[in-house]
Design a protein around this motif. Structure first.
Motif, PDB file in Angstrom:
ATOM      1  N   LEU A  70       0.679  -1.094   0.046  1.00  0.00           N
ATOM      2  CA  LEU A  70      -0.147  -0.111  -0.086  1.00  0.00           C
ATOM      3  C   LEU A  70       0.684   1.135   0.255  1.00  0.00           C
ATOM      4  CD1 LEU A  70      -2.725  -1.078   2.746  1.00  0.00           C
ATOM      5  CD2 LEU A  70      -3.088  -1.085   0.124  1.00  0.00           C
ATOM      6  N   GLY A  71       2.063   1.062   0.593  1.00  0.00           N
ATOM      7  CA  GLY A  71       2.912   2.282   0.744  1.00  0.00           C
ATOM      8  C   GLY A  71       4.344   1.897   0.670  1.00  0.00           C
ATOM      9  N   PHE A  72       5.114   3.076   0.797  1.00  0.00           N
ATOM     10  CA  PHE A  72       6.625   2.767   1.412  1.00  0.00           C
ATOM     11  C   PHE A  72       7.214   3.896   1.318  1.00  0.00           C
ATOM     12  CE2 PHE A  72       7.327   4.281  -3.032  1.00  0.00           C
ATOM     13  CZ  PHE A  72       8.567   4.892  -3.053  1.00  0.00           C
ATOM     14  N   THR A  73       8.394   4.205   2.302  1.00  0.00           N
ATOM     15  CA  THR A  73       9.192   5.076   2.215  1.00  0.00           C
ATOM     16  C   THR A  73      10.580   4.647   2.408  1.00  0.00           C
ATOM     17  OG1 THR A  73       9.673   7.172   3.922  1.00  0.00           O
ATOM     18  CG2 THR A  73       9.353   5.023   4.973  1.00  0.00           C
ATOM     19  N   GLN A  74      11.441   5.495   1.621  1.00  0.00           N
ATOM     20  CA  GLN A  74      12.852   5.079   1.509  1.00  0.00           C
ATOM     21  C   GLN A  74      13.666   6.339   2.367  1.00  0.00           C
ATOM     22  OE1 GLN A  74      15.710   3.396  -2.054  1.00  0.00           O
ATOM     23  NE2 GLN A  74      14.108   4.938  -2.541  1.00  0.00           N
ATOM     24  N   LEU A  75      14.720   5.783   2.992  1.00  0.00           N
ATOM     25  CA  LEU A  75      15.476   6.592   3.707  1.00  0.00           C
ATOM     26  C   LEU A  75      16.988   6.452   3.321  1.00  0.00           C
ATOM     27  CD1 LEU A  75      13.380   5.393   6.160  1.00  0.00           C
ATOM     28  CD2 LEU A  75      13.964   7.672   6.820  1.00  0.00           C
ATOM     29  N   TYR A  76      17.486   7.561   3.339  1.00  0.00           N
ATOM     30  CA  TYR A  76      18.997   7.361   3.072  1.00  0.00           C
ATOM     31  C   TYR A  76      19.883   7.997   4.221  1.00  0.00           C
ATOM     32  CZ  TYR A  76      17.725   6.871  -1.927  1.00  0.00           C
ATOM     33  OH  TYR A  76      17.180   6.381  -3.008  1.00  0.00           O
ATOM     34  N   PRO A  77      20.949   7.203   4.341  1.00  0.00           N
ATOM     35  CA  PRO A  77      21.844   7.965   5.616  1.00  0.00           C
ATOM     36  C   PRO A  77      22.562   8.819   5.265  1.00  0.00           C
ATOM     37  CG  PRO A  77      22.829   5.715   4.596  1.00  0.00           C
ATOM     38  CD  PRO A  77      21.327   6.044   4.013  1.00  0.00           C
ATOM     39  N   SER A  78      22.760   9.972   6.061  1.00  0.00           N
ATOM     40  CA  SER A  78      23.767  11.112   6.047  1.00  0.00           C
ATOM     41  C   SER A  78      24.234  11.354   7.386  1.00  0.00           C
ATOM     42  CB  SER A  78      23.195  12.259   5.402  1.00  0.00           C
ATOM     43  OG  SER A  78      23.821  13.174   5.068  1.00  0.00           O
ATOM     44  N   PHE A  79      25.097  12.262   7.497  1.00  0.00           N
ATOM     45  CA  PHE A  79      25.599  12.868   8.712  1.00  0.00           C
ATOM     46  C   PHE A  79      25.694  14.372   9.096  1.00  0.00           C
ATOM     47  CE2 PHE A  79      27.376   8.804   7.564  1.00  0.00           C
ATOM     48  CZ  PHE A  79      27.675   8.076   8.809  1.00  0.00           C
ATOM     49  N   SER A  80      25.752  14.941  10.223  1.00  0.00           N
ATOM     50  CA  SER A  80      25.379  16.201  10.445  1.00  0.00           C
ATOM     51  C   SER A  80      27.118  16.351  11.092  1.00  0.00           C
ATOM     52  CB  SER A  80      24.679  16.727  11.470  1.00  0.00           C
ATOM     53  OG  SER A  80      24.825  17.658  12.142  1.00  0.00           O
ATOM     54  N   SER A  81      27.738  17.166  10.346  1.00  0.00           N
ATOM     55  CA  SER A  81      29.116  17.420  10.884  1.00  0.00           C
ATOM     56  C   SER A  81      29.210  18.132  12.091  1.00  0.00           C
ATOM     57  CB  SER A  81      30.149  18.132   9.702  1.00  0.00           C
ATOM     58  OG  SER A  81      30.055  17.219   8.504  1.00  0.00           O
ATOM     59  N   VAL A  82      28.289  19.276  12.067  1.00  0.00           N
ATOM     60  CA  VAL A  82      28.344  20.133  13.278  1.00  0.00           C
ATOM     61  C   VAL A  82      27.935  19.345  14.692  1.00  0.00           C
ATOM     62  CG1 VAL A  82      26.996  21.931  14.284  1.00  0.00           C
ATOM     63  CG2 VAL A  82      27.923  22.054  11.908  1.00  0.00           C
ATOM     64  N   SER A  83      26.905  18.505  14.338  1.00  0.00           N
ATOM     65  CA  SER A  83      26.539  17.639  15.860  1.00  0.00           C
ATOM     66  C   SER A  83      27.417  16.396  15.826  1.00  0.00           C
ATOM     67  CB  SER A  83      25.001  17.596  15.621  1.00  0.00           C
ATOM     68  OG  SER A  83      24.705  16.406  14.819  1.00  0.00           O
ATOM     69  N   MET A  84      28.128  16.136  14.669  1.00  0.00           N
ATOM     70  CA  MET A  84      28.621  14.921  14.571  1.00  0.00           C
ATOM     71  C   MET A  84      27.830  13.646  14.737  1.00  0.00           C
ATOM     72  SD  MET A  84      32.406  16.031  16.174  1.00  0.00           S
ATOM     73  CE  MET A  84      31.672  16.235  17.910  1.00  0.00           C
ATOM     74  N   LYS A  85      26.831  13.658  14.151  1.00  0.00           N
ATOM     75  CA  LYS A  85      25.833  12.464  14.529  1.00  0.00           C
ATOM     76  C   LYS A  85      25.263  12.032  12.980  1.00  0.00           C
ATOM     77  CE  LYS A  85      23.941  12.803  19.158  1.00  0.00           C
ATOM     78  NZ  LYS A  85      22.842  12.905  19.819  1.00  0.00           N
ATOM     79  N   ARG A  86      24.792  10.905  12.736  1.00  0.00           N
ATOM     80  CA  ARG A  86      23.850  10.437  11.771  1.00  0.00           C
ATOM     81  C   ARG A  86      22.591  11.176  11.552  1.00  0.00           C
ATOM     82  NH1 ARG A  86      23.884   6.122   8.539  1.00  0.00           N
ATOM     83  NH2 ARG A  86      25.321   4.983  10.139  1.00  0.00           N
ATOM     84  N   LEU A  87      22.271  11.497  10.343  1.00  0.00           N
ATOM     85  CA  LEU A  87      21.003  12.064   9.966  1.00  0.00           C
ATOM     86  C   LEU A  87      20.388  10.983   9.036  1.00  0.00           C
ATOM     87  CD1 LEU A  87      21.747  15.686   9.000  1.00  0.00           C
ATOM     88  CD2 LEU A  87      20.043  15.027  10.601  1.00  0.00           C
ATOM     89  N   TRP A  88      19.078  10.829   8.877  1.00  0.00           N
ATOM     90  CA  TRP A  88      18.399  10.049   7.934  1.00  0.00           C
ATOM     91  C   TRP A  88      17.630  11.019   7.052  1.00  0.00           C
ATOM     92  CZ3 TRP A  88      19.314   5.277   6.752  1.00  0.00           C
ATOM     93  CH2 TRP A  88      19.946   4.528   7.714  1.00  0.00           C
ATOM     94  N   ILE A  89      17.787  10.951   5.845  1.00  0.00           N
ATOM     95  CA  ILE A  89      16.986  11.539   4.826  1.00  0.00           C
ATOM     96  C   ILE A  89      15.618  10.868   4.594  1.00  0.00           C
ATOM     97  CG2 ILE A  89      17.223  12.875   2.530  1.00  0.00           C
ATOM     98  CD1 ILE A  89      20.185  12.841   2.682  1.00  0.00           C
ATOM     99  N   LEU A  90      14.470  11.526   4.616  1.00  0.00           N
ATOM    100  CA  LEU A  90      13.378  10.642   4.257  1.00  0.00           C
ATOM    101  C   LEU A  90      13.128  11.192   3.022  1.00  0.00           C
ATOM    102  CD1 LEU A  90       9.996  10.317   6.503  1.00  0.00           C
ATOM    103  CD2 LEU A  90      10.222  10.564   4.198  1.00  0.00           C
ATOM    104  N   ASN A  91      13.737  10.705   2.022  1.00  0.00           N
ATOM    105  CA  ASN A  91      13.534  10.893   0.560  1.00  0.00           C
ATOM    106  C   ASN A  91      12.374  10.661  -0.192  1.00  0.00           C
ATOM    107  OD1 ASN A  91      15.694  12.154  -1.318  1.00  0.00           O
ATOM    108  ND2 ASN A  91      14.911  10.745  -2.553  1.00  0.00           N
ATOM    109  N   ASP A  92      11.693   9.470   0.190  1.00  0.00           N
ATOM    110  CA  ASP A  92      10.672   8.951  -0.645  1.00  0.00           C
ATOM    111  C   ASP A  92       9.565   8.833   0.439  1.00  0.00           C
ATOM    112  OD1 ASP A  92      12.155   9.187  -3.081  1.00  0.00           O
ATOM    113  OD2 ASP A  92      12.846   7.250  -2.495  1.00  0.00           O
ATOM    114  N   LEU A  93       8.059   9.292   0.240  1.00  0.00           N
ATOM    115  CA  LEU A  93       7.151   8.863   0.948  1.00  0.00           C
ATOM    116  C   LEU A  93       5.967   8.537   0.012  1.00  0.00           C
ATOM    117  CD1 LEU A  93       5.715   7.881   3.714  1.00  0.00           C
ATOM    118  CD2 LEU A  93       5.254  10.267   3.871  1.00  0.00           C
ATOM    119  N   TYR A  94       5.248   7.465  -0.120  1.00  0.00           N
ATOM    120  CA  TYR A  94       4.338   7.134  -0.956  1.00  0.00           C
ATOM    121  C   TYR A  94       3.222   6.238  -0.630  1.00  0.00           C
ATOM    122  CZ  TYR A  94       1.893   6.241  -5.394  1.00  0.00           C
ATOM    123  OH  TYR A  94       0.785   5.876  -6.318  1.00  0.00           O
ATOM    124  N   VAL A  95       2.184   6.537  -0.836  1.00  0.00           N
ATOM    125  CA  VAL A  95       1.039   5.622  -0.397  1.00  0.00           C
ATOM    126  C   VAL A  95      -0.062   5.664  -1.719  1.00  0.00           C
ATOM    127  CG1 VAL A  95      -1.114   5.078   1.095  1.00  0.00           C
ATOM    128  CG2 VAL A  95       0.942   6.317   2.083  1.00  0.00           C
TER     129      VAL A  95
END
Length: 157
Positions: A70-95
């Motif tokens: 019925l739907g999906f979301t696709q996330l890509y990993p990234s990083f925040s250099s300033v916070s020195m932490k991982r980020l997730w880019i919620l790139n696609d969301l479709y129903v």
């Protein structure tokens, strides 16, 4: 193990879901006014799954069995250099049309949020079209905050 919600389950896609995900991904691209291209959609999603470039969560209808995505979301990993932490880019969301107004998009976003927590990420980021009022309303309702501090730029190459 899929997480149950109402009449659907949320599960993480694996290579075994390639054909189903690719078909839904092609529908998603058509929704954004791209021509249908099932072979390229299958190749693209297959590469993401095989290379672990992204995380894809699926919403599957419980009552309809296999093939009832019925739907999906696709996330890509990234990083925040300033916070020195991982980020997730919620790139696609479709129903898909048959799954709308059932809480599926919200459930997919919640599962993405859980992934961010599980991986110790700073959070999720996304972008959407200014005229996509339904999506903007959903993101607001899910706790996303519109960035008023930074402008977004792009450079096509």
């Amino acid at each position: 193990m899929p997480e149950s919600r109402r009449g659907f389950d949320i599960l993480r896609a694996g290579v075994e879901h390639l054909e189903e995900v690719a078909a839904l991904f092609d529908d998603y691209r058509v929704f954004y006014k791209r021509p249908p291209d099932a072979p390229c959609a299958t190749k693209f999603i297959g590469e993401r799954l095989q290379q672990n470039d992204s995380v894809i969560f699926l919403a599957r209808a419980r009552s309809e069995g296999v093939g009832a995505l019925l739907g999906f979301t696709q996330l890509y990993p990234s990083f925040s250099s300033v916070s020195m932490k991982r980020l997730w880019i919620l790139n696609d969301l479709y129903v898909a049309a048959k799954g709308r107004r059932q809480g599926i998009a919200r459930a997919l976003i919640e599962r993405a949020r859980q992934l961010a927590e599980e991986t110790g990420a700073k959070g999720l980021i996304l972008e959407t079209a200014i005229d996509n009022v339904p999506a903007r309303s959903l993101y607001d309702a899910c706790g996303f905050i519109k960035d008023t501090e930074f402008d977004r730029y792009a450079l096509d190459v």
